[in-house]
Structures are given as C-alpha cells and as structure tokens.
Design a protein around this motif. Structure first.
Motif, PDB file in Angstrom:
ATOM      1  N   GLY A  24       0.819  -1.216   0.000  1.00  0.00           N
ATOM      2  CA  GLY A  24       0.000   0.000   0.000  1.00  0.00           C
ATOM      3  C   GLY A  24       0.848   1.260   0.000  1.00  0.00           C
ATOM      4  O   GLY A  24       0.576   2.216  -0.728  1.00  0.00           O
ATOM      5  N   VAL A  25       1.887   1.289   0.832  1.00  0.00           N
ATOM      6  CA  VAL A  25       2.772   2.461   0.882  1.00  0.00           C
ATOM      7  C   VAL A  25       3.497   2.635  -0.447  1.00  0.00           C
ATOM      8  O   VAL A  25       3.633   3.762  -0.956  1.00  0.00           O
ATOM      9  CB  VAL A  25       3.767   2.328   2.057  1.00  0.00           C
ATOM     10  CG1 VAL A  25       4.867   3.361   1.972  1.00  0.00           C
ATOM     11  CG2 VAL A  25       3.032   2.444   3.388  1.00  0.00           C
ATOM     12  N   LEU A  26       3.957   1.533  -1.035  1.00  0.00           N
ATOM     13  CA  LEU A  26       4.626   1.625  -2.337  1.00  0.00           C
ATOM     14  C   LEU A  26       3.666   2.120  -3.422  1.00  0.00           C
ATOM     15  O   LEU A  26       4.067   2.916  -4.292  1.00  0.00           O
ATOM     16  CB  LEU A  26       5.206   0.267  -2.736  1.00  0.00           C
ATOM     17  CG  LEU A  26       6.463  -0.160  -1.987  1.00  0.00           C
ATOM     18  CD1 LEU A  26       6.854  -1.573  -2.387  1.00  0.00           C
ATOM     19  CD2 LEU A  26       7.604   0.802  -2.252  1.00  0.00           C
ATOM     20  N   PHE A  27       2.438   1.668  -3.393  1.00  0.00           N
ATOM     21  CA  PHE A  27       1.450   2.111  -4.377  1.00  0.00           C
ATOM     22  C   PHE A  27       1.237   3.624  -4.280  1.00  0.00           C
ATOM     23  O   PHE A  27       1.213   4.322  -5.305  1.00  0.00           O
ATOM     24  CB  PHE A  27       0.132   1.367  -4.154  1.00  0.00           C
ATOM     25  CG  PHE A  27      -0.940   1.761  -5.127  1.00  0.00           C
ATOM     26  CD1 PHE A  27      -0.919   1.314  -6.432  1.00  0.00           C
ATOM     27  CD2 PHE A  27      -1.968   2.594  -4.732  1.00  0.00           C
ATOM     28  CE1 PHE A  27      -1.901   1.680  -7.330  1.00  0.00           C
ATOM     29  CE2 PHE A  27      -2.956   2.980  -5.615  1.00  0.00           C
ATOM     30  CZ  PHE A  27      -2.925   2.515  -6.923  1.00  0.00           C
ATOM     31  N   VAL A  28       1.095   4.141  -3.075  1.00  0.00           N
ATOM     32  CA  VAL A  28       0.904   5.583  -2.890  1.00  0.00           C
ATOM     33  C   VAL A  28       2.147   6.346  -3.327  1.00  0.00           C
ATOM     34  O   VAL A  28       2.056   7.386  -3.996  1.00  0.00           O
ATOM     35  CB  VAL A  28       0.540   5.889  -1.421  1.00  0.00           C
ATOM     36  CG1 VAL A  28       0.569   7.382  -1.149  1.00  0.00           C
ATOM     37  CG2 VAL A  28      -0.813   5.311  -1.080  1.00  0.00           C
ATOM     38  N   ALA A  29       3.337   5.841  -2.980  1.00  0.00           N
ATOM     39  CA  ALA A  29       4.580   6.513  -3.366  1.00  0.00           C
ATOM     40  C   ALA A  29       4.736   6.550  -4.885  1.00  0.00           C
ATOM     41  O   ALA A  29       5.131   7.576  -5.451  1.00  0.00           O
ATOM     42  CB  ALA A  29       5.776   5.816  -2.715  1.00  0.00           C
ATOM     43  N   ALA A  55       2.295   6.437  -7.100  1.00  0.00           N
ATOM     44  CA  ALA A  55       1.274   7.342  -7.642  1.00  0.00           C
ATOM     45  C   ALA A  55       1.701   8.795  -7.488  1.00  0.00           C
ATOM     46  O   ALA A  55       1.572   9.597  -8.426  1.00  0.00           O
ATOM     47  CB  ALA A  55      -0.057   7.100  -6.940  1.00  0.00           C
ATOM     48  N   PHE A  56       2.219   9.162  -6.309  1.00  0.00           N
ATOM     49  CA  PHE A  56       2.683  10.541  -6.122  1.00  0.00           C
ATOM     50  C   PHE A  56       3.881  10.851  -7.011  1.00  0.00           C
ATOM     51  O   PHE A  56       3.993  11.947  -7.563  1.00  0.00           O
ATOM     52  CB  PHE A  56       3.031  10.800  -4.661  1.00  0.00           C
ATOM     53  CG  PHE A  56       1.854  11.178  -3.823  1.00  0.00           C
ATOM     54  CD1 PHE A  56       1.164  12.349  -4.061  1.00  0.00           C
ATOM     55  CD2 PHE A  56       1.440  10.367  -2.779  1.00  0.00           C
ATOM     56  CE1 PHE A  56       0.075  12.704  -3.287  1.00  0.00           C
ATOM     57  CE2 PHE A  56       0.358  10.709  -1.996  1.00  0.00           C
ATOM     58  CZ  PHE A  56      -0.329  11.879  -2.248  1.00  0.00           C
ATOM     59  N   GLY A  57       4.800   9.899  -7.145  1.00  0.00           N
ATOM     60  CA  GLY A  57       5.970  10.111  -8.004  1.00  0.00           C
ATOM     61  C   GLY A  57       5.571  10.284  -9.462  1.00  0.00           C
ATOM     62  O   GLY A  57       6.091  11.156 -10.167  1.00  0.00           O
ATOM     63  N   GLY A  97       2.688  11.329 -10.571  1.00  0.00           N
ATOM     64  CA  GLY A  97       2.017  12.622 -10.698  1.00  0.00           C
ATOM     65  C   GLY A  97       3.007  13.767 -10.762  1.00  0.00           C
ATOM     66  O   GLY A  97       2.831  14.718 -11.531  1.00  0.00           O
ATOM     67  N   ARG A  98       4.051  13.677  -9.970  1.00  0.00           N
ATOM     68  CA  ARG A  98       5.065  14.741  -9.979  1.00  0.00           C
ATOM     69  C   ARG A  98       5.828  14.776 -11.295  1.00  0.00           C
ATOM     70  O   ARG A  98       6.183  15.838 -11.802  1.00  0.00           O
ATOM     71  CB  ARG A  98       6.003  14.542  -8.806  1.00  0.00           C
ATOM     72  CG  ARG A  98       6.982  15.650  -8.658  1.00  0.00           C
ATOM     73  CD  ARG A  98       7.810  15.500  -7.410  1.00  0.00           C
ATOM     74  NE  ARG A  98       8.420  16.780  -7.138  1.00  0.00           N
ATOM     75  CZ  ARG A  98       8.485  17.343  -5.969  1.00  0.00           C
ATOM     76  NH1 ARG A  98       7.982  16.728  -4.938  1.00  0.00           N
ATOM     77  NH2 ARG A  98       9.062  18.505  -5.807  1.00  0.00           N
ATOM     78  N   LEU A  99       6.115  13.608 -11.869  1.00  0.00           N
ATOM     79  CA  LEU A  99       6.873  13.558 -13.121  1.00  0.00           C
ATOM     80  C   LEU A  99       6.028  13.931 -14.335  1.00  0.00           C
ATOM     81  O   LEU A  99       6.548  14.496 -15.306  1.00  0.00           O
ATOM     82  CB  LEU A  99       7.448  12.150 -13.323  1.00  0.00           C
ATOM     83  CG  LEU A  99       8.564  11.740 -12.362  1.00  0.00           C
ATOM     84  CD1 LEU A  99       8.933  10.290 -12.592  1.00  0.00           C
ATOM     85  CD2 LEU A  99       9.787  12.635 -12.541  1.00  0.00           C
ATOM     86  N   LEU A 100       4.726  13.645 -14.318  1.00  0.00           N
ATOM     87  CA  LEU A 100       3.897  13.830 -15.499  1.00  0.00           C
ATOM     88  C   LEU A 100       3.186  15.176 -15.575  1.00  0.00           C
ATOM     89  O   LEU A 100       2.728  15.556 -16.646  1.00  0.00           O
ATOM     90  CB  LEU A 100       2.860  12.703 -15.581  1.00  0.00           C
ATOM     91  CG  LEU A 100       3.430  11.303 -15.753  1.00  0.00           C
ATOM     92  CD1 LEU A 100       2.321  10.276 -15.696  1.00  0.00           C
ATOM     93  CD2 LEU A 100       4.208  11.202 -17.052  1.00  0.00           C
ATOM     94  N   ARG A 101       3.066  15.884 -14.457  1.00  0.00           N
ATOM     95  CA  ARG A 101       2.307  17.130 -14.497  1.00  0.00           C
ATOM     96  C   ARG A 101       3.126  18.262 -15.114  1.00  0.00           C
ATOM     97  O   ARG A 101       4.344  18.320 -14.958  1.00  0.00           O
ATOM     98  CB  ARG A 101       1.847  17.518 -13.104  1.00  0.00           C
ATOM     99  CG  ARG A 101       2.968  17.978 -12.221  1.00  0.00           C
ATOM    100  CD  ARG A 101       2.445  18.472 -10.893  1.00  0.00           C
ATOM    101  NE  ARG A 101       3.547  18.874 -10.058  1.00  0.00           N
ATOM    102  CZ  ARG A 101       3.774  18.398  -8.854  1.00  0.00           C
ATOM    103  NH1 ARG A 101       2.968  17.499  -8.348  1.00  0.00           N
ATOM    104  NH2 ARG A 101       4.800  18.819  -8.156  1.00  0.00           N
ATOM    105  N   PRO A 102       2.463  19.170 -15.798  1.00  0.00           N
ATOM    106  CA  PRO A 102       3.181  20.328 -16.344  1.00  0.00           C
ATOM    107  C   PRO A 102       3.432  21.358 -15.236  1.00  0.00           C
ATOM    108  O   PRO A 102       2.581  21.600 -14.392  1.00  0.00           O
ATOM    109  CB  PRO A 102       2.234  20.879 -17.397  1.00  0.00           C
ATOM    110  CG  PRO A 102       0.886  20.448 -16.949  1.00  0.00           C
ATOM    111  CD  PRO A 102       1.081  19.135 -16.239  1.00  0.00           C
ATOM    112  N   VAL A 103       4.612  21.945 -15.264  1.00  0.00           N
ATOM    113  CA  VAL A 103       4.962  22.959 -14.275  1.00  0.00           C
ATOM    114  C   VAL A 103       5.248  24.255 -15.026  1.00  0.00           C
ATOM    115  O   VAL A 103       6.288  24.405 -15.650  1.00  0.00           O
ATOM    116  CB  VAL A 103       6.189  22.529 -13.450  1.00  0.00           C
ATOM    117  CG1 VAL A 103       6.558  23.599 -12.439  1.00  0.00           C
ATOM    118  CG2 VAL A 103       5.933  21.211 -12.762  1.00  0.00           C
TER     119      VAL A 103
END
Length: 133
Positions: free
Chosen positions: A28-33, A35-37, A39-45
């Motif tokens: 579960g912790v790995l799944f959340v990590a 997902a957050f990673g 999201g951080r790599l794919l979102r436009p900044v």
C-alpha cells in the motif's frame, strides 16, 4: 512450521498472520509513493504570477492577510455538529431498543448520553454562548 522434533511451532503460525498484514501495508505504501511520483513527473509545471496569487471564492486579495472573524459562528457550527452526532446515535439506538431484551438497558444508556449533552448545552447557555448579540 515444524521444528526438529516434528512439532509445529505456535509462534511461527502466530507471526505468519502478521507477515501478511505487513506485506499488504508495504504494498500500500509503495502504491501511494509510485502514484505521487508519477504525478510529480507527469504534471506540467508552468508557474505564472496569476497561478502564484492567492485565490479565494473568485475575489482578488486586497489588503492584509489578517481579518477579524466572530468566534460565535464557530460555536454555533460546533453545537450543530454535536447535535448532528447525537441524532446519528439516536437511529441505531431506536432499532436496538425495539429488540427483545434490550429495552431497559438501552433506555438508561441513552438517557445518560442525552444527559451529558444536556449538561453541555446548559453550560453553553449559562455562559451566554447561545445569545446572538
């Protein structure tokens, strides 16, 4: 598990159940990590001054960040939450009260519960919290 004498060890069986829970927690912790990673790599900044501006309810911020608010609004909201929770407890109580063998005990328990709420409401009334002035 079987030891050298051919007997199963109780401790090994006991901790095997916890190992399953531990593995699920790690997954579960790995799944959340992940997902957050992702999201951080794919979102436009693309930071712009408009995006960095504080936005609330469609109104542009003017003046200082501090504002005076009345505490009584929070007190009324808190009292509402208390009585909403009370009503949530009343519905299951009503169903248990109708079951055979639970009538007297559940009636006493509910009056104790309502007594605590009444004492709290009486305290708020004596302190003048419920006056809208």
């Amino acid at each position: 598990m079987v030891d050298a004498t051919g007997r199963t060890t109780v401790a090994a069986d006991y901790f095997q159940g916890y190992s399953v829970v531990g593995i699920i927690a790690v997954i579960g912790v790995l799944f959340v990590a992940v997902a957050f990673g992702a999201g951080r790599l794919l979102r436009p900044v693309v930071p712009t001054p408009e995006k960095l501006l504080t936005y609330e309810c469609g109104v542009d911020p003017v003046g200082e960040g501090w504002a005076h608010t009345q505490v009584r609004y929070y007190v009324y909201a808190f009292l509402y939450v208390i009585f909403a929770v009370d009503s949530i407890f009343l519905f299951p109580w009503a169903t248990i009260f109708a079951a055979p063998g639970f009538g007297g005990v559940t009636l006493v328990e509910m009056f104790i519960f309502l007594g605590f709420l009444a004492v709290g409401l009486l305290y708020a009334w004596k302190k003048g919290v419920l006056e809208w002035t």
